[in-house]
Structure formats: structure tokens, C-alpha cells
Design an enzyme around this catalytic site. Structure first.
Site, short mmCIF file in Angstrom:
data_model
loop_
_atom_site.label_atom_id
_atom_site.label_comp_id
_atom_site.label_asym_id
_atom_site.label_seq_id
_atom_site.Cartn_x
_atom_site.Cartn_y
_atom_site.Cartn_z
N PHE A 123 0.86 -1.21 -0.01
CA PHE A 123 -0.23 0.00 -0.02
C PHE A 123 0.88 1.29 -0.09
O PHE A 123 1.65 1.32 0.81
CB PHE A 123 -0.72 0.08 1.29
CG PHE A 123 -2.02 0.92 1.28
CD1 PHE A 123 -3.09 1.00 0.67
CD2 PHE A 123 -1.66 2.42 2.00
CE1 PHE A 123 -4.08 1.99 0.85
CE2 PHE A 123 -2.70 3.05 2.39
CZ PHE A 123 -3.88 3.01 1.52
N SER A 132 2.20 11.77 7.60
CA SER A 132 1.07 12.00 8.26
C SER A 132 -0.02 13.02 7.29
O SER A 132 -1.24 12.77 7.27
CB SER A 132 1.26 12.90 9.57
OG SER A 132 1.75 12.14 10.56
N THR A 158 5.73 -1.10 3.24
CA THR A 158 5.54 -2.25 3.99
C THR A 158 5.39 -3.37 2.56
O THR A 158 4.76 -3.27 1.74
CB THR A 158 4.49 -2.53 4.79
OG1 THR A 158 4.82 -1.63 5.80
CG2 THR A 158 4.59 -4.03 5.32
N ARG A 243 -6.63 0.29 10.40
CA ARG A 243 -6.21 0.70 11.99
C ARG A 243 -6.86 -0.45 12.95
O ARG A 243 -6.37 -0.43 13.99
CB ARG A 243 -6.90 2.09 12.22
CG ARG A 243 -6.01 2.92 11.43
CD ARG A 243 -6.52 4.54 11.46
NE ARG A 243 -5.55 5.35 10.66
CZ ARG A 243 -5.62 6.49 10.14
NH1 ARG A 243 -6.95 7.15 10.29
NH2 ARG A 243 -4.94 7.13 9.25
N ARG A 268 11.32 -17.13 38.33
CA ARG A 268 12.47 -16.41 38.86
C ARG A 268 12.38 -16.25 40.34
O ARG A 268 11.11 -15.71 40.95
CB ARG A 268 12.58 -15.19 38.26
CG ARG A 268 13.52 -13.93 38.89
CD ARG A 268 15.03 -14.40 38.40
NE ARG A 268 15.85 -13.49 38.73
CZ ARG A 268 17.31 -13.91 38.79
NH1 ARG A 268 17.92 -14.76 38.22
NH2 ARG A 268 18.01 -12.71 39.08
N GLY A 340 17.47 -7.55 33.96
CA GLY A 340 18.72 -7.56 33.06
C GLY A 340 18.40 -8.42 32.10
O GLY A 340 18.72 -8.34 30.69
N GLU A 363 0.51 3.61 9.87
CA GLU A 363 -0.97 3.56 9.77
C GLU A 363 -1.64 4.72 10.27
O GLU A 363 -2.80 4.59 10.55
CB GLU A 363 -1.71 2.24 9.98
CG GLU A 363 -1.13 1.18 8.76
CD GLU A 363 -1.91 0.06 8.58
OE1 GLU A 363 -3.28 0.24 8.63
OE2 GLU A 363 -1.42 -1.06 8.07
N GLU A 367 -0.84 10.51 17.09
CA GLU A 367 -1.21 12.24 16.93
C GLU A 367 -2.28 12.40 15.87
O GLU A 367 -3.40 13.13 16.05
CB GLU A 367 0.09 13.20 16.68
CG GLU A 367 1.05 13.18 17.66
CD GLU A 367 1.73 11.81 18.03
OE1 GLU A 367 2.02 11.00 17.01
OE2 GLU A 367 2.20 11.73 19.28
#
Ligand code: CAA
Length: 383
Positions: A123, A132, A158, A243, A268, A340, A363, A367
Site C-alpha cells: 500500500f 501524516s 511495507t 487501523r 525467577r 537484566g 498507519e 497524533e
């Protein structure tokens, strides 16, 4: 109000999960390490019905809906976010043609995308100077007899190095702004279609991202989608569906990170007991779960609206901004829980952390989603 998936949707999701566990999950870390687009996977994805999920079976698609699409992308992203974006963008292309193509275009191009014969779809909207502000694109199309001649360049594309079918946005007249933009279907090996360098990315390293140049690229007029000037509307309407895909992808990445964090927290030991016994860890796990569930609900609500023919631009934007930002919080906490060990490549959370970042960028950045949402809330009647 019903928050349950149907039996059919559950079966679909479980089928995708089984496919992903066999064909994708075992290789995701390797593909990431090698920065390798797994081209051999594409026909398998096609055979599993994942490349044109919403296209009708008459065009080789799966004939499912937006909810199944969302579920599929989440399942893929849990194993391999790179594969999920390869698949999502290929679906974006088949969806553009399904929604805006004529019958000949649908019959010609969707089966190739659906089967994986085209490898992938691409696309092509963003350009080096504009992402944007999509209406500011400069790629130019000029009518010449039965063809258009296209010149320009695209960035961050992509699948661009592997695609067999490209959806290319170009303007016939920049002075017309959005109303001059057209959408074309372009086939691989079209003379003048030049693939540029592949980007070395922070994450999604097994997905392919390139720049493209068009040098006197001749495209038959029959490959124009809709009419001249429809291209911007086509692109934005298609991105509404895309989206939902990114929101669903974000849910999948977050689920994977949460599963890894829980596994690690149980194993752990510190101060003589599993770290899962400590409230500091429990609260991070709890916050992760809240983030995952709220994201999933927003993604599926937007998908449900789309499935029921209702407006969903705002809801898709809300799902995308919420889920992508939530995924970034979740992967951050998952790395923190690993200490770590979260910072080295041996554990998968390092990959999830890198993969999650781009979900707030592509996509439509967070903002841009907030622009879409606030415009509708402030000006619209659906607040
Ligand atoms: N659906 C259909 N039409 C729409 C629409 C939508 N969701 N949103 C706007 N339009 C129409 C408007 O109605 C308007 O048409 P009319 O003049 O006929 O009414 C026209 O489009 C122009 O709309 P705006 O004035 O709102 O346009 P704008 O220039 O102000 O831009 C924007 C709006 C929301 C900022 C838009 O530019 C945008 O979404 N930008 C982000 C672009 C983006 O998402 N890029 C992603 C690249 S693709 C990608 O990342 C894929 C990948 O490979 C991973």
C-alpha cells in the site's frame, strides 16, 4: 449486549492459532535475528485463508468479516509481529480492491493476493516528505491515451520488495489537493517500478520495508480504482480498516509480552521466593491485563461496527491509539519484570519491546488518531 464470540468465530480463531503455533511461532525469533522476510511462508498463509480474510470466496478470499480479521491478526502478532504486518498490509490491499474495485479488477487481482501467488500486497501512500500529511503527496500521474504515466517516489513501503500487487496513490493535479489524488493497481515487474533500499528497522525485522521510485511507469487506465480524484477517500477509508488491524496487532504483541512476564515471574526467585509473590510485580501484571483487555474490547468493538455496516472511523482511531499505547506500556513492564534478562536477546520480550514501538507510528501516528477522534467528537454529532 453480548461480549461472546460466536462458535464459528472461536473455531476460526483456534484454527489460526493452531496454524501459527506450527508454521510461525517456532521461527519468529530466527527470522527476526536474520532480518529475513520468510517468503516461503506466504503460500502457506494463503492456503490458511489469511491473506484476503474479508474477500468473498468467489474471488478466492475467505469470506469472513472484520471480527475474524481482528482475531487472525492478534493470533499472528502473538507469535510474530512482523508476519502480522505482512499479512495486515496484504489484507489492506485486497480490501481496497474488494471495496473500490470493479468486477474485472476483483477477479484479476484478489485471487493472486489471497493465494499468496502475488506473495504480498503493498500500500503505497507515504512519501519521503509526507507521511501524516498524506494529501501533500507529490507522486504524479498523467493520462496518456489508454494509460497513465506515473513519476515519483514512496517511502516506508511495507512488503514493497516482495509484493506482486501494489496500490499506488498519485495525483493528477497537485493544486486540487486531496481531490486530485487517484489510486492505481500496479503489478510487479511493471517497467519503471524501481525498488529502493531495504530499511534496517528497530523492530519488525522480518517484515520488508523499502522505498520505491516510479520512473515513467506506465499503468493501464483500467487499473484506476474508482474515478480520478477518488484516491484520497479510498486511501483513508481503507486505513480505517487497517487501523483495526494495528490495534489487533498491538493486542497480540501485548498478550505475548504478558505471557512471557508471567512465565518469568513464576520461575525467577529473589529473596527466597518467586518474584510473582511480590506486590510490585503483581501490580505490573494486573496493569498489563487491564491494558490488554481494554485494547481488545476497543479493537473488537470497531470491528463489530464495521461488520454491521455502521460508521467506525472514530472507533478504529480510538482502538488504534489506545491499543498501540497500551502495548508499549505492557512490553515496557514485561522487560522491567525480566530485569537484566529483559534487555538481552535471549528472552523474547526484547523483540516484543522493539516490535511494539512502531504501532504508535504507522498507519496514522497516535497524533493523527487524536486528530481524527477530536474532529469527530468536537464537530460531529456522535460525541
Ligand atoms: N474515509 C473516507 N473519506 C475520508 C476519511 C475517511 N476516514 N477521512 C477523510 N475523508 C475525506 C474527507 O471527507 C474529505 O473529502 P471531501 O472534501 O470530499 O469532504 C477528504 O477526505 C479530505 O479530508 P480532510 O480534509 O480531513 O483531509 P486532511 O488533509 O485534513 O487529512 C488526516 C486528514 C486524518 C490527517 C489524514 O491525512 C490522515 O489520516 N493522515 C495519516 C495518513 C496515514 O495513516 N498514513 C499511513 C500510511 S500507510 C501505512 O502505514 C501502511 C503500512 O505500510 C504499514
Amino acid at each position: 449486549m453480548d461480549f461472546e464470540l460466536t462458535e464459528q468465530q472461536r473455531l476460526f480463531r483456534d484454527g489460526v492459532r493452531a496454524f501459527v503455533e506450527k508454521e510461525v511461532a517456532p521461527f519468529a525469533a530466527l527470522w527476526d535475528r536474520e532480518h529475513r522476510f520468510p517468503v516461503e511462508l506466504m503460500p502457506k498463509l494463503g492456503a490458511a485463508g489469511l491473506l484476503a480474510v474479508q474477500s468473498p470466496e468467489s474471488t478466492g478470499g475467505t469470506g469472513a468479516g472484520p471480527i475474524e480479521y481482528s482475531l487472525a491478526i492478534t493470533e499472528l502478532a502473538r507469535a510474530c509481529a512482523s508476519t502480522s504486518v505482512t499479512v495486515a498490509v496484504t489484507n489492506l490491499c485486497s480490501d481496497v480492491i474488494r471495496k473500490f474495485g470493479n468486477d474485472a479488477q476483483k477477479q484479476r487481482f484478489i485471487p493472486r493476493l489471497a493465494s499468496g501467488e502475488a506473495v504480498a500486497g503493498s500500500f503505497c501512500l507515504s512519501e519521503p516528505h509526507c507521511g501524516s500529511d498524506a494529501a501533500a503527496l507529490r507522486t504524479h500521474a498523467r493520462r496518456d491515451g489508454g494509460d497513465y504515466i506515473i513519476n515519483g517516489s514512496k517511502n516506508w513501503i511495507t512488503n514493497g520488495g516482495h509484493a506482486g500487487v501494489y496500490i499506488v496513490m498519485a495525483t493528477v493535479n497537485r493544486e486540487l489537493g486531496p481531490k486530485g489524488i487517484c489510486a492505481f493497481i500496479v503489478e510487479k515487474r511493471t517497467p519503471g517500478l524501481i525498488t529502493g533500499k531495504e530499511e534496517r528497522k528497530m523492530g519488525l525485522r522480518a517484515s520488508n520495508t523499502v522505498s520505491l521510485a516510479f520512473e515513467d511507469m506506465r499503468v493501464p487506465a483500467e487499473n484506476l480504482l474508482g474515478r480520478e480524484g477518488d484516491g484520497f477517500r479510498i486511501a483513508l477509508a481503507s486505513l480505517d480498516g487497517g487501523r483495526i488491524g494495528v490495534a489487533s496487532q498491538s493486542v497480540g504483541i501485548a498478550e505475548a509480552a504478558q505471557a512471557a512476564a508471567i512465565r518469568y515471574a513464576r520461575d525467577r526467585k529473589a529473596f527466597g521466593e518467586p518474584i510473582a509473590n511480590f506486590q510490585a510485580i503483581q501490580w505490573m501484571i494486573a496493569d498489563n491485563q487491564v491494558d490488554i483487555e481494554t485494547s481488545r474490547f476497543l479493537a473488537l468493538r470497531a470491528a463489530w461496527l464495521s461488520a454491521n455496516g455502521k460508521p467506525f472511523s472514530r472507533e478504529a482511531a480510538m482502538a488504534k491509539v489506545a491499543a498501540s499505547e497500551a502495548a508499549n506500556r505492557v512490553v515496557n513492564r514485561a522487560v522491567q519484570i525480566h530485569g537484566g534478562y529483559g534487555y538481552i536477546g535471549e528472552f523474547p520480550v526484547e523483540r516484543y519491546f522493539r516490535d511494539a514501538k512502531v504501532t504508535t507510528i504507522y498507519e496514522g501516528s497516535s497524533e493523527i488518531q487524536r486528530i481524527v477522534i477530536s474532529r469527530e467528537v468536537i464537530q460531529g454529532s456522535r460525541a
